[in-house]
Motif scaffolding. Structure first.
Motif, PDB file in Angstrom:
ATOM      1  N   VAL A 101      85.913  29.596  13.236  1.00  0.00           N
ATOM      2  CA  VAL A 101      86.756  28.378  13.401  1.00  0.00           C
ATOM      3  C   VAL A 101      87.812  28.574  14.621  1.00  0.00           C
ATOM      4  CG1 VAL A 101      88.750  27.123  11.962  1.00  0.00           C
ATOM      5  CG2 VAL A 101      86.658  27.891  10.980  1.00  0.00           C
ATOM      6  N   GLN A 102      88.224  29.923  14.579  1.00  0.00           N
ATOM      7  CA  GLN A 102      89.184  29.999  15.807  1.00  0.00           C
ATOM      8  C   GLN A 102      88.174  29.824  17.118  1.00  0.00           C
ATOM      9  OE1 GLN A 102      91.201  33.659  15.191  1.00  0.00           O
ATOM     10  NE2 GLN A 102      93.058  32.391  15.048  1.00  0.00           N
ATOM     11  N   ILE A 103      86.962  30.364  17.306  1.00  0.00           N
ATOM     12  CA  ILE A 103      86.383  29.964  18.378  1.00  0.00           C
ATOM     13  C   ILE A 103      85.830  28.579  18.837  1.00  0.00           C
ATOM     14  CG2 ILE A 103      83.984  30.372  19.421  1.00  0.00           C
ATOM     15  CD1 ILE A 103      83.881  33.307  18.067  1.00  0.00           C
ATOM     16  N   GLN A 104      85.885  27.822  17.827  1.00  0.00           N
ATOM     17  CA  GLN A 104      85.592  26.399  17.774  1.00  0.00           C
ATOM     18  C   GLN A 104      86.833  25.733  18.255  1.00  0.00           C
ATOM     19  OE1 GLN A 104      86.750  23.719  15.980  1.00  0.00           O
ATOM     20  NE2 GLN A 104      85.300  22.175  16.985  1.00  0.00           N
ATOM     21  N   ALA A 105      88.027  26.234  18.055  1.00  0.00           N
ATOM     22  CA  ALA A 105      89.228  25.762  18.462  1.00  0.00           C
ATOM     23  C   ALA A 105      89.595  26.068  19.859  1.00  0.00           C
ATOM     24  CB  ALA A 105      90.527  26.344  17.708  1.00  0.00           C
ATOM     25  N   LEU A 106      89.145  27.432  20.176  1.00  0.00           N
ATOM     26  CA  LEU A 106      89.205  27.832  21.728  1.00  0.00           C
ATOM     27  C   LEU A 106      88.060  26.991  22.746  1.00  0.00           C
ATOM     28  CD1 LEU A 106      89.301  31.692  21.595  1.00  0.00           C
ATOM     29  CD2 LEU A 106      90.855  30.202  22.318  1.00  0.00           C
ATOM     30  N   VAL A 107      86.868  26.602  22.095  1.00  0.00           N
ATOM     31  CA  VAL A 107      85.796  25.788  22.967  1.00  0.00           C
ATOM     32  C   VAL A 107      86.337  24.594  23.200  1.00  0.00           C
ATOM     33  CG1 VAL A 107      83.625  25.138  22.704  1.00  0.00           C
ATOM     34  CG2 VAL A 107      84.130  27.273  22.213  1.00  0.00           C
ATOM     35  N   SER A 108      86.883  23.915  21.929  1.00  0.00           N
ATOM     36  CA  SER A 108      87.353  22.644  21.911  1.00  0.00           C
ATOM     37  C   SER A 108      88.512  22.170  22.636  1.00  0.00           C
ATOM     38  CB  SER A 108      86.958  21.610  20.677  1.00  0.00           C
ATOM     39  OG  SER A 108      87.906  22.449  19.841  1.00  0.00           O
ATOM     40  N   ASN A 109      89.494  23.216  22.925  1.00  0.00           N
ATOM     41  CA  ASN A 109      90.808  23.065  23.481  1.00  0.00           C
ATOM     42  C   ASN A 109      91.789  22.343  22.581  1.00  0.00           C
ATOM     43  OD1 ASN A 109      90.026  24.148  26.230  1.00  0.00           O
ATOM     44  ND2 ASN A 109      88.983  22.161  26.615  1.00  0.00           N
ATOM     45  N   THR A 110      91.653  22.840  21.295  1.00  0.00           N
ATOM     46  CA  THR A 110      92.324  22.068  20.252  1.00  0.00           C
ATOM     47  C   THR A 110      93.143  23.242  19.411  1.00  0.00           C
ATOM     48  OG1 THR A 110      90.432  22.250  18.502  1.00  0.00           O
ATOM     49  CG2 THR A 110      90.911  20.202  19.978  1.00  0.00           C
ATOM     50  N   GLU A 111      94.079  22.854  18.612  1.00  0.00           N
ATOM     51  CA  GLU A 111      94.863  23.937  17.809  1.00  0.00           C
ATOM     52  C   GLU A 111      93.999  24.285  16.824  1.00  0.00           C
ATOM     53  OE1 GLU A 111      98.883  23.252  16.923  1.00  0.00           O
ATOM     54  OE2 GLU A 111      98.996  21.671  18.335  1.00  0.00           O
ATOM     55  N   CYS A 112      94.373  25.634  16.316  1.00  0.00           N
ATOM     56  CA  CYS A 112      93.728  26.104  15.151  1.00  0.00           C
ATOM     57  C   CYS A 112      94.289  25.237  13.828  1.00  0.00           C
ATOM     58  CB  CYS A 112      94.226  27.741  15.108  1.00  0.00           C
ATOM     59  SG  CYS A 112      93.261  28.762  16.180  1.00  0.00           S
ATOM     60  N   PRO A 113      93.332  25.566  12.762  1.00  0.00           N
ATOM     61  CA  PRO A 113      93.975  24.741  11.821  1.00  0.00           C
ATOM     62  C   PRO A 113      95.504  25.259  11.365  1.00  0.00           C
ATOM     63  CG  PRO A 113      91.919  25.934  11.188  1.00  0.00           C
ATOM     64  CD  PRO A 113      92.467  26.414  12.580  1.00  0.00           C
ATOM     65  N   PRO A 114      96.262  24.086  10.828  1.00  0.00           N
ATOM     66  CA  PRO A 114      97.684  24.225  10.416  1.00  0.00           C
ATOM     67  C   PRO A 114      97.799  25.199   9.379  1.00  0.00           C
ATOM     68  CG  PRO A 114      96.793  22.131   9.698  1.00  0.00           C
ATOM     69  CD  PRO A 114      95.859  22.839  10.509  1.00  0.00           C
ATOM     70  N   GLU A 115      96.863  25.718   8.574  1.00  0.00           N
ATOM     71  CA  GLU A 115      96.928  26.693   7.376  1.00  0.00           C
ATOM     72  C   GLU A 115      96.732  28.139   7.980  1.00  0.00           C
ATOM     73  OE1 GLU A 115      95.422  22.777   6.011  1.00  0.00           O
ATOM     74  OE2 GLU A 115      94.675  24.122   7.512  1.00  0.00           O
ATOM     75  N   SER A 116      96.461  28.207   9.309  1.00  0.00           N
ATOM     76  CA  SER A 116      96.258  29.429   9.862  1.00  0.00           C
ATOM     77  C   SER A 116      97.293  30.431   9.472  1.00  0.00           C
ATOM     78  CB  SER A 116      96.062  29.632  11.472  1.00  0.00           C
ATOM     79  OG  SER A 116      94.780  28.659  11.620  1.00  0.00           O
ATOM     80  N   GLU A 117      98.479  30.289   9.655  1.00  0.00           N
ATOM     81  CA  GLU A 117      99.659  31.000   9.600  1.00  0.00           C
ATOM     82  C   GLU A 117      99.716  31.275   8.081  1.00  0.00           C
ATOM     83  OE1 GLU A 117     104.611  31.455  10.487  1.00  0.00           O
ATOM     84  OE2 GLU A 117     103.284  29.715  11.232  1.00  0.00           O
ATOM     85  N   GLU A 118      99.602  30.530   7.206  1.00  0.00           N
ATOM     86  CA  GLU A 118      99.512  30.888   5.462  1.00  0.00           C
ATOM     87  C   GLU A 118      98.504  31.759   5.417  1.00  0.00           C
ATOM     88  OE1 GLU A 118      99.464  28.475   1.434  1.00  0.00           O
ATOM     89  OE2 GLU A 118      99.153  27.467   3.389  1.00  0.00           O
ATOM     90  N   TRP A 119      97.416  31.606   5.920  1.00  0.00           N
ATOM     91  CA  TRP A 119      96.592  32.363   5.703  1.00  0.00           C
ATOM     92  C   TRP A 119      96.603  33.764   6.124  1.00  0.00           C
ATOM     93  CZ3 TRP A 119      92.292  28.480   7.622  1.00  0.00           C
ATOM     94  CH2 TRP A 119      91.900  27.420   6.806  1.00  0.00           C
ATOM     95  N   LEU A 120      96.827  34.002   7.439  1.00  0.00           N
ATOM     96  CA  LEU A 120      97.377  35.266   7.738  1.00  0.00           C
ATOM     97  C   LEU A 120      98.326  36.140   7.115  1.00  0.00           C
ATOM     98  CD1 LEU A 120      96.587  34.510  11.575  1.00  0.00           C
ATOM     99  CD2 LEU A 120      95.149  35.755  10.022  1.00  0.00           C
ATOM    100  N   ASN A 121      99.485  35.043   6.784  1.00  0.00           N
ATOM    101  CA  ASN A 121     100.542  35.970   5.797  1.00  0.00           C
ATOM    102  C   ASN A 121     100.013  36.468   4.794  1.00  0.00           C
ATOM    103  OD1 ASN A 121     102.393  35.465   7.939  1.00  0.00           O
ATOM    104  ND2 ASN A 121     103.045  33.460   7.053  1.00  0.00           N
ATOM    105  N   ALA A 122      99.151  35.858   4.070  1.00  0.00           N
ATOM    106  CA  ALA A 122      98.570  36.105   2.676  1.00  0.00           C
ATOM    107  C   ALA A 122      97.896  37.667   2.831  1.00  0.00           C
ATOM    108  CB  ALA A 122      97.799  35.010   2.171  1.00  0.00           C
ATOM    109  N   ILE A 123      97.037  37.521   3.983  1.00  0.00           N
ATOM    110  CA  ILE A 123      96.419  38.907   4.369  1.00  0.00           C
ATOM    111  C   ILE A 123      97.443  39.838   4.704  1.00  0.00           C
ATOM    112  CG2 ILE A 123      94.767  39.967   6.028  1.00  0.00           C
ATOM    113  CD1 ILE A 123      93.231  37.373   6.010  1.00  0.00           C
ATOM    114  N   LYS A 124      98.441  39.649   5.295  1.00  0.00           N
ATOM    115  CA  LYS A 124      99.453  40.717   5.684  1.00  0.00           C
ATOM    116  C   LYS A 124     100.103  41.131   4.401  1.00  0.00           C
ATOM    117  CE  LYS A 124     101.087  38.967  10.184  1.00  0.00           C
ATOM    118  NZ  LYS A 124     102.150  38.700  10.928  1.00  0.00           N
ATOM    119  N   ALA A 125     100.207  40.373   3.499  1.00  0.00           N
ATOM    120  CA  ALA A 125     101.023  40.633   2.290  1.00  0.00           C
ATOM    121  C   ALA A 125     100.063  41.769   1.130  1.00  0.00           C
ATOM    122  CB  ALA A 125     101.309  39.381   1.399  1.00  0.00           C
ATOM    123  N   SER A 126      98.848  41.700   1.692  1.00  0.00           N
ATOM    124  CA  SER A 126      97.837  42.630   1.053  1.00  0.00           C
ATOM    125  C   SER A 126      97.163  43.540   1.865  1.00  0.00           C
ATOM    126  CB  SER A 126      96.475  41.735   0.445  1.00  0.00           C
ATOM    127  OG  SER A 126      96.012  40.944   1.316  1.00  0.00           O
TER     128      SER A 126
END
Length: 523
Positions: free
Chosen positions: A285-310
């Protein structure tokens, strides 16, 4: 009446309808084409042992036993003496497994196959070749390709039925084998037949995925997530990433991964199994954002924070979180830059430039500080992750360079021209250093291949992981010419030797941008 002809290996329905069967497993294509459920095939023992009338049985009983048959030109004495010593004779090699042009596996019966019976070695000749359709080996090929990913192995262990994962395995494996067997071209008939077969597998896979996603629990199924991820990798095998339209298959599958991750939410990310399923999909998903010059999904920060917590007890995810957080910031910067350029908004570009440049430099420093406190090793996965980070660096500074070029044509710009020139030189230096790091890291993955080591399907996964960083170096004009030439050579090697067609179909760095962004003034 005995069956004196060659026994048919067709499926039960094709034999009943008296039509030719393609012997595909688990279901033949003719049954699929007509919407019928394939009833399967006869047991192998049924193909070998057939009923005969009493007369034929008596004739066989009168035949001389194989152990008493004399070789031409030998006497009875030599025959009897040789039979006593045959128990110590070394058996000949087993038949050799070969692949026919239509994708079937056949045992070569030119070598003798020895059977041991009461201490005597007999060498009967097989009455016919033993055929096995290639689909029997599609799942083992997938498991070999992704042998380093426990997520994939677990999926095929838990979902080993006639579901979307199996059909995706047929699609991926058939494409991989075809690319290797026919590196440049196919006979027209063979090519058409292969394309028809692949279309059937792709259609069946997409149909099963679509049917599953219509149910409430469909997006929560790990096998559906794994299937869509495999489809994105299949598109790399056929090279569809070169087509940057929003409706190209690779982009559609990547956005499909995002939709599934969004539906799954954060709950799975607190488990080890859930994170194993998350990372391959989110990386695409992130590679697709890099290729298409768009932002990453708005939920990205929430997902990464959940992983940080675990992360406690799972430090291996730390590098992935740090790099993913950096890519989120890079994609935000580049999306704003390309929006300004497409609108030809000189005043807004002048106002936002200092903040955009500062955001990129700050994000880079934050990751470098994290890396200094959390050094990584030379494991292949870590090398790939760092290469992905460097590819984001190349892409980001290319965007800043375009914005600087654009502002040189705007006399009221609040940033002095000398400062723009200095920043532009910094962009070239940072991007070229990152490109060099990518090129130096690739041999750690592909180096053993170029030294003559026998290639195996698992090498494909290593190639798929480095292909985007190499493309970033090859297509970005901000990199030095010799760096782009080296990247081109590595991509050509991956495309020809490993069958990853994406390496041969890289898209050029040609975007619909104003001329001012590509031709700086006074620089």
């Amino acid at each position: 009446m005995p069956n004196t002809g060659r026994p048919s290996r067709d499926c039960h329905l094709c034999r009943q309808r008296r039509v030719k069967c393609d012997l595909a497993r688990p279901a033949c294509q003719r049954c699929i084409k007509y919407g019928a459920q394939c009833p399967g095939y006869r047991d192998q023992q049924e193909l070998v042992f057939r009923n005969a009338d009493p007369t034929a049985v008596k004739k066989r009983q009168k035949r001389q036993p194989l152990s008493q048959i004399q070789s031409p030109g030998t006497s009875e004495t030599s025959s009897s003496s040789s039979s006593s010593s045959s128990s110590t004779a070394d058996p000949a090699p087993l038949p050799v497994l070969k692949v026919t042009p239509n994708g079937e596996y056949v045992f070569d019966t030119s070598a003798d196959l020895f059977l041991i019976d009461g201490g005597h070695c007999h060498a009967p000749t097989l009455s016919r070749p033993v055929f096995e359709h290639w689909t029997v080996h599609s799942v083992p090929i997938i498991l070999n390709v992704y042998s380093n990913l426990d997520f994939v192995k677990n999926m095929y262990r838990d979902f080993a039925d006639d579901g979307p994962l199996v059909w995706a395995a047929h699609l991926f494996s058939r494409t991989y084998v075809t690319n290797l067997q026919y590196p440049t071209s196919l006979y027209r008939d063979a090519h058409q037949e292969t394309q028809r077969e692949l279309s059937t597998y792709l259609g069946k896979t997409l149909s099963l995925v679509s049917e599953a996603l219509k149910t409430p629990e469909g997006a929560l199924r790990d096998d559906i997530l794994a299937t869509v991820w495999l489809l994105t990798n299949y598109e790399l095998l056929v090279g569809s990433l070169s087509r940057t339209e929003t409706l190209s298959p690779w982009h559609l599958h990547a956005r499909g991964l995002y939709s599934i991750l969004k539906a799954r939410g954060t709950a799975p990310l607190y488990t080890n199994h859930g994170r194993m399923a998350f990372w391959p999909a989110f990386s695409m998903v992130q590679i697709q954002a890099l290729v298409s010059n768009t932002e990453c999904p708005p939920e990205s920060e929430e997902w990464l924070n959940a992983i940080k917590a675990s992360l406690q007890g799972h430090p291996g995810d730390g590098l992935g979180v740090a790099i993913s957080a950096f890519i989120v910031k890079v994609c935000s910067v580049q999306a704003r830059i390309f929006s300004l350029l497409r609108r030809r908004d000189f005043p807004a570009a002048s106002r936002e430039y200092p903040d955009l440049f500062d955001q990129l430099r700050t994000a880079e420093k934050e990751f470098e500080d994290w890396l200094e406190s959390n050094p990584v090793g030379n494991h292949v996965l870590e090398v790939y992750a760092i290469s992905l980070y460097h590819s984001a660096i190349v892409k980001a500074y290319r965007g800043i360079e375009l914005l600087i070029n654009f502002l040189t044509h705007y006399p009221p710009c609040q940033v002095p021209l000398e400062q723009l020139k200095e920043d532009r030189e910094c962009c070239f230096r940072m991007a070229q250093d990152a490109a060099q790091s990518i090129l130096e890291g690739v041999p750690r993955v592909l180096g053993p291949l170029s030294s003559g080591k026998e290639k195996s399907p698992k090498d494909v996964f290593d190639a798929l992981r480095v292909i985007w960083p190499l493309i970033a170096v090859y297509v970005m004009s901000i990199c030095r010419p010799e760096q782009r030439l080296a990247a081109e050579g590595l991509l050509f090697y991956i495309g020809r030797e490993l069958g990853v067609r994406q390496a041969l179909n890289t898209y050029p760095d040609q975007l619909t941008l104003p001329q001012e962004a590509t031709e700086p003034l006074g620089v």
